[in-house]
Design an enzyme around this catalytic site. Structure first.
Site, PDB file in Angstrom:
ATOM      1  N   VAL A 109      27.765   9.986  28.000  1.00 38.62           N
ATOM      2  CA  VAL A 109      27.333   9.697  26.781  1.00 38.62           C
ATOM      3  C   VAL A 109      27.317   8.919  25.670  1.00 38.62           C
ATOM      4  O   VAL A 109      27.496   9.963  25.462  1.00 38.62           O
ATOM      5  CB  VAL A 109      26.122  10.016  27.134  1.00 38.62           C
ATOM      6  N   CYS A 110      27.277   8.156  25.226  1.00 35.88           N
ATOM      7  CA  CYS A 110      27.182   7.650  23.809  1.00 35.88           C
ATOM      8  C   CYS A 110      29.044   7.723  24.008  1.00 35.88           C
ATOM      9  O   CYS A 110      29.861   7.464  24.254  1.00 35.88           O
ATOM     10  CB  CYS A 110      26.345   7.399  23.007  1.00 35.88           C
ATOM     11  N   THR A 111      28.543   7.961  22.208  1.00 38.96           N
ATOM     12  CA  THR A 111      30.544   8.147  21.707  1.00 38.96           C
ATOM     13  C   THR A 111      30.927   9.517  22.191  1.00 38.96           C
ATOM     14  O   THR A 111      32.181  10.269  22.315  1.00 38.96           O
ATOM     15  CB  THR A 111      29.864   8.656  20.077  1.00 38.96           C
ATOM     16  N   THR A 129      31.442   2.950  25.518  1.00 38.83           N
ATOM     17  CA  THR A 129      30.733   3.872  24.472  1.00 38.83           C
ATOM     18  C   THR A 129      29.536   3.265  23.891  1.00 38.83           C
ATOM     19  O   THR A 129      29.481   2.040  24.496  1.00 38.83           O
ATOM     20  CB  THR A 129      31.754   4.536  23.568  1.00 38.83           C
ATOM     21  N   GLY A 159      27.363   3.802  27.810  1.00 38.23           N
ATOM     22  CA  GLY A 159      26.939   2.767  26.360  1.00 38.23           C
ATOM     23  C   GLY A 159      26.037   3.955  25.946  1.00 38.23           C
ATOM     24  O   GLY A 159      26.008   5.223  25.600  1.00 38.23           O
TER      25      GLY A 159
END
Length: 198
Positions: A109-111, A129, A159
């Protein structure tokens, strides 16, 4: 008897919602009938992990041999914190690679995608990302796509922050059926966003 184990690996500086959002979705999935157990884990035994907004979380054990490993993000834009520190250290990316090699499906998830990239799991794969890390991910061997959730089979990426909820709902749908995912989304009053790429 639980058929599927999911582990969400925590580290100092992780983003709270990246981990806790998917945790709640997957735990609710088990209550909705999915044969699934979800745990918050760390690489080494510790009493507490401090997240990026200072939430202190007590992990439920250490990383085992999950069927699904979820890696949150957080702290990419700050030197020596969160994902940035974890990537520099290299221990968690190595552990992620070991889980993948052992047969786990790996999601970020995310970075957290930067951890998967460092582990070598995004080479030649579509991935997404958080917007703050897109340029950095594009500089790797990943094929960056502007999508909320990207499913490339045994590696999935989501993202920014809240997209982890959509990722977890997609995993419920993919592994346990639309009825389970729909029930959980309804219970959580969450309107799913975007189509899954892949």
């Amino acid at each position: 008897m639980v058929d599927t184990t999911a582990e969400i690996v925590l580290f100092d500086g992780f983003d709270e919602l990246d981990a806790i959002g998917p945790y709640e979705v997957l735990a609710n999935g088990a209550q909705a009938g999915a044969s699934l157990e979800t745990r918050l884990v760390t690489l080494e035994e510790t009493d507490v992990v401090t997240a990026s907004h200072d939430l202190r979380v007590e992990p439920q054990g250490t990383l085992g041999e999950p069927d699904l490993l979820l890696v949150p993000g957080g702290g990419w834009t700050t030197a020596n914190e969160g994902v940035r520190a974890v990537v520099a250290d290299g221990v968690l990316p190595d552990a992620v690679d070991e889980c993948y090699t052992a047969g786990a499906t790996v999601a970020s998830v995310c970075t957290g995608a930067m951890i998967l990239s460092e582990a070598g799991l995004l080479e030649g794969r579509p991935a997404t990302t958080h917007p703050v890390a897109v340029d950095d991910l594009e500089a790797t061997d990943a094929t960056v796509v502007d999508e909320r959730v990207v499913d490339d089979g045994d590696v999935l990426t989501a993202g920014g922050v809240t997209s982890g909820i959509d990722l977890a709902l997609w995993l419920l749908e993919r592994e346990f059926g639309d009825d389970v995912a729909t029930q959980v989304a309804r219970e959580m009053a969450h309107e799913r966003r975007g189509e899954v790429f892949g």
